[in-house]
Design a protein around this motif. Structure first.
Motif, short mmCIF file in Angstrom:
data_model
loop_
_atom_site.label_atom_id
_atom_site.label_comp_id
_atom_site.label_asym_id
_atom_site.label_seq_id
_atom_site.Cartn_x
_atom_site.Cartn_y
_atom_site.Cartn_z
N ARG A 1 0.10 -12.31 1.43
CA ARG A 1 -0.44 -13.21 0.39
C ARG A 1 0.52 -14.36 0.08
NH1 ARG A 1 -3.35 -9.54 1.29
NH2 ARG A 1 -5.03 -8.65 0.03
N ARG B 1 -9.62 -7.36 -7.27
CA ARG B 1 -8.35 -7.49 -6.52
C ARG B 1 -7.99 -8.97 -6.35
NH1 ARG B 1 -8.58 -4.48 -1.10
NH2 ARG B 1 -6.55 -5.42 -0.92
N ARG C 1 0.83 -1.20 0.00
CA ARG C 1 0.00 0.00 0.00
C ARG C 1 0.87 1.26 0.00
NH1 ARG C 1 -5.55 -0.55 2.28
NH2 ARG C 1 -6.03 -2.76 2.14
N ARG D 1 8.30 -6.63 -5.76
CA ARG D 1 8.29 -7.76 -4.81
C ARG D 1 9.71 -8.05 -4.32
NH1 ARG D 1 3.12 -9.37 -4.60
NH2 ARG D 1 3.75 -10.72 -2.91
O1 DC Z 1 -3.73 -7.09 2.67
P1 DC Z 1 -3.89 -5.75 1.96
O2 DC Z 1 -5.30 -5.50 1.48
O3 DC Z 1 -3.38 -4.60 2.76
O4 DC Z 1 -2.97 -5.87 0.65
C1 DC Z 1 -2.91 -4.87 -0.30
C2 DC Z 1 -2.45 -5.44 -1.64
O5 DC Z 1 -1.08 -5.83 -1.54
C3 DC Z 1 -3.22 -6.67 -2.10
O6 DC Z 1 -3.92 -6.41 -3.31
C4 DC Z 1 -2.19 -7.72 -2.38
C5 DC Z 1 -0.87 -7.09 -2.13
N1 DC Z 1 -0.05 -7.92 -1.24
C6 DC Z 1 0.78 -8.86 -1.84
O7 DC Z 1 0.78 -8.99 -3.05
N2 DC Z 1 1.62 -9.60 -1.06
C7 DC Z 1 1.62 -9.48 0.27
N3 DC Z 1 2.44 -10.23 1.00
C8 DC Z 1 0.74 -8.54 0.89
C9 DC Z 1 -0.09 -7.78 0.10
#
Ligand code: DC
Length: 213
Positions: A117, A167, A36, A91
């Protein structure tokens, strides 16, 4: 002790992560905030979160102060986050920070609860405990709607549900570190459970699987 919690948006990961961190006195990292903050940094400088070089530069320049911005909770930041999250360079830049946090949790904590994730699959594949927390898109959209309304924001269920599905598709469909349960994750569908029941079920699993407590 590392507890990895993965799952889609609004499945109940954050609440569970906080409760487990308190229970076991572990440090807590919400990795969504990193994505974010990266997305927001690009937006606030007038850029496009899908622009690879702008997003990668923002991820590399991330500062702990950036994680305190109240705008991070808004849907604009969430959407920008899911766009920067598909970029491998972003990433890679954020991976080091997350692994470092797991290895050296702040304030002398003896471990960490990390939610996101790809924590059980990519960031901490050797985690002691892996939980995959999910719920139907409809239930998650309802929870998100309630949360937005409680914050005094106007929102329409159909729109929230559509955003949630978009999303989900971006998070699960990307090539790098897509959202998916680790093979050895404990799968928990929270659709019919309240926060208390989610915590009790997860705790029971952790105590059965491990000898710490
Ligand atoms: O959990 P969140 O809604 O705050 O995550 C925001 C975005 O970040 C979500 O669309 C996926 C991404 N994200 C990710 O790809 N890998 C992670 N470890 C955490 C979040």
């Amino acid at each position: 002790m590392i507890i990895a919690i993965d799952g889609p948006a609004a499945a109940g990961k954050g609440t569970l992560a906080r409760r487990l961190a308190d229970h076991f006195s572990l440090a807590l990292l919400d990795t969504g905030l990193l994505y974010r903050a990266t997305g927001l940094k690009v937006l606030n400088s007038g850029g496009d979160p899908a622009d690879v070089s702008a997003a990668a530069a923002a991820a590399r320049a991330l500062d702990p102060e950036d994680l305190k911005n109240p705008e991070l909770r808004a849907d604009g930041a969430a959407n920008a986050a899911s766009k920067v999250a598909v970029i491998p360079e972003v990433r890679a830049a954020l991976l080091e920070f997350q692994r470092d946090f797991a290895k050296n949790p702040p304030n002398g904590a003896k471990g960490a609860v990390i939610d996101g994730r790809d924590i059980g699959t990519v960031v901490c594949p050797g985690a002691d405990v892996k939980l995959f927390i999910t719920a139907s898109a409809e239930v998650r959209a309802e929870r998100r709607l309630k949360e937005l309304q409680e914050r005094g924001l106007e929102a329409i269920y159909a729109r929230v549900l559509q955003d949630m599905k978009e999303r989900d598709a971006r998070d699960s469909g990307r090539d790098v570190a897509p959202l998916k349960p680790a093979e050895d994750a404990f799968f928990l569908d929270t659709s019919g459970l309240d926060a208390e029941a989610v915590f009790a079920t997860a705790l029971d699993h952790i105590l059965k699987q491990n000898s710490f407590g």
